[in-house]
Design a protein around this motif. Structure first.
Motif, short mmCIF file in Angstrom:
data_model
loop_
_atom_site.label_atom_id
_atom_site.label_comp_id
_atom_site.label_asym_id
_atom_site.label_seq_id
_atom_site.Cartn_x
_atom_site.Cartn_y
_atom_site.Cartn_z
N UNK A 10 0.84 -1.19 0.00
CA UNK A 10 0.00 0.00 0.00
C UNK A 10 0.88 1.25 0.00
N UNK A 11 1.97 1.22 0.75
CA UNK A 11 2.89 2.37 0.76
C UNK A 11 3.46 2.61 -0.62
N UNK A 12 3.82 1.54 -1.31
CA UNK A 12 4.38 1.67 -2.65
C UNK A 12 3.34 2.27 -3.61
N UNK A 13 2.11 1.85 -3.47
CA UNK A 13 1.04 2.38 -4.32
C UNK A 13 0.83 3.86 -4.03
N UNK A 14 0.82 4.24 -2.77
CA UNK A 14 0.64 5.64 -2.39
C UNK A 14 1.81 6.47 -2.89
N UNK A 15 3.02 5.98 -2.73
CA UNK A 15 4.20 6.71 -3.21
C UNK A 15 4.13 6.88 -4.72
N UNK A 16 3.76 5.84 -5.43
CA UNK A 16 3.66 5.92 -6.90
C UNK A 16 2.58 6.92 -7.31
N UNK A 17 1.47 6.93 -6.60
CA UNK A 17 0.39 7.87 -6.93
C UNK A 17 0.82 9.31 -6.65
N UNK A 18 1.50 9.54 -5.54
CA UNK A 18 1.98 10.89 -5.22
C UNK A 18 3.00 11.35 -6.25
N UNK A 19 3.90 10.47 -6.66
CA UNK A 19 4.86 10.84 -7.70
C UNK A 19 4.17 11.15 -9.02
N UNK A 20 3.16 10.37 -9.35
CA UNK A 20 2.41 10.62 -10.57
C UNK A 20 1.68 11.96 -10.53
N UNK A 21 1.07 12.27 -9.38
CA UNK A 21 0.37 13.55 -9.23
C UNK A 21 1.35 14.71 -9.30
N UNK A 22 2.49 14.58 -8.62
CA UNK A 22 3.46 15.68 -8.65
C UNK A 22 4.03 15.86 -10.05
N UNK A 23 4.22 14.78 -10.79
CA UNK A 23 4.68 14.89 -12.17
C UNK A 23 3.64 15.60 -13.03
N UNK A 24 2.38 15.23 -12.87
CA UNK A 24 1.31 15.87 -13.64
C UNK A 24 1.22 17.35 -13.31
N UNK A 25 1.34 17.69 -12.05
CA UNK A 25 1.26 19.09 -11.65
C UNK A 25 2.47 19.87 -12.15
N UNK A 26 3.64 19.25 -12.11
CA UNK A 26 4.85 19.91 -12.62
C UNK A 26 4.74 20.15 -14.12
#
Length: 86
Positions: A10-26
């Motif tokens: 679950x931590x890995x999924x959350x980390x991947x989702x946060x990285x994806x969101x930050x990439x999209x926002x960037x």
């Protein structure tokens, strides 16, 4: 045993989702200068669609939808020209 496996996963999924969101926002912040000036003058808007997996149990009590919607709402408050759809 399944809880021990699901917690790190679950931590890995959350980390991947946060990285994806930050990439999209960037990437959305790196748009053309005309898009930035249109947003600041109120003449244009941008919509970002966020797709995040939800591995919670049935029902809204354990859903990650509420978590991501809170982040999207806070981002929209800071950047009124950009809307994030969860």
């Amino acid at each position: 045993m399944s809880k021990a496996v699901s917690t790190p996963m679950r931590r890995h999924v959350i980390i991947a989702a946060v990285l994806g969101l930050s990439t999209a926002l960037t990437l959305s912040a790196c748009g053309s200068s005309s898009g930035s000036s249109a947003s600041s003058s109120g003449g244009g808007s941008t919509t970002i669609k966020l797709l995040a997996p939800d591995y919670g149990t049935a029902g809204t009590a354990n859903s990650s939808q509420t978590y991501w919607q809170g982040i999207a709402d806070a981002f929209h408050a800071a950047h009124p020209g950009i809307t994030v759809q969860v």
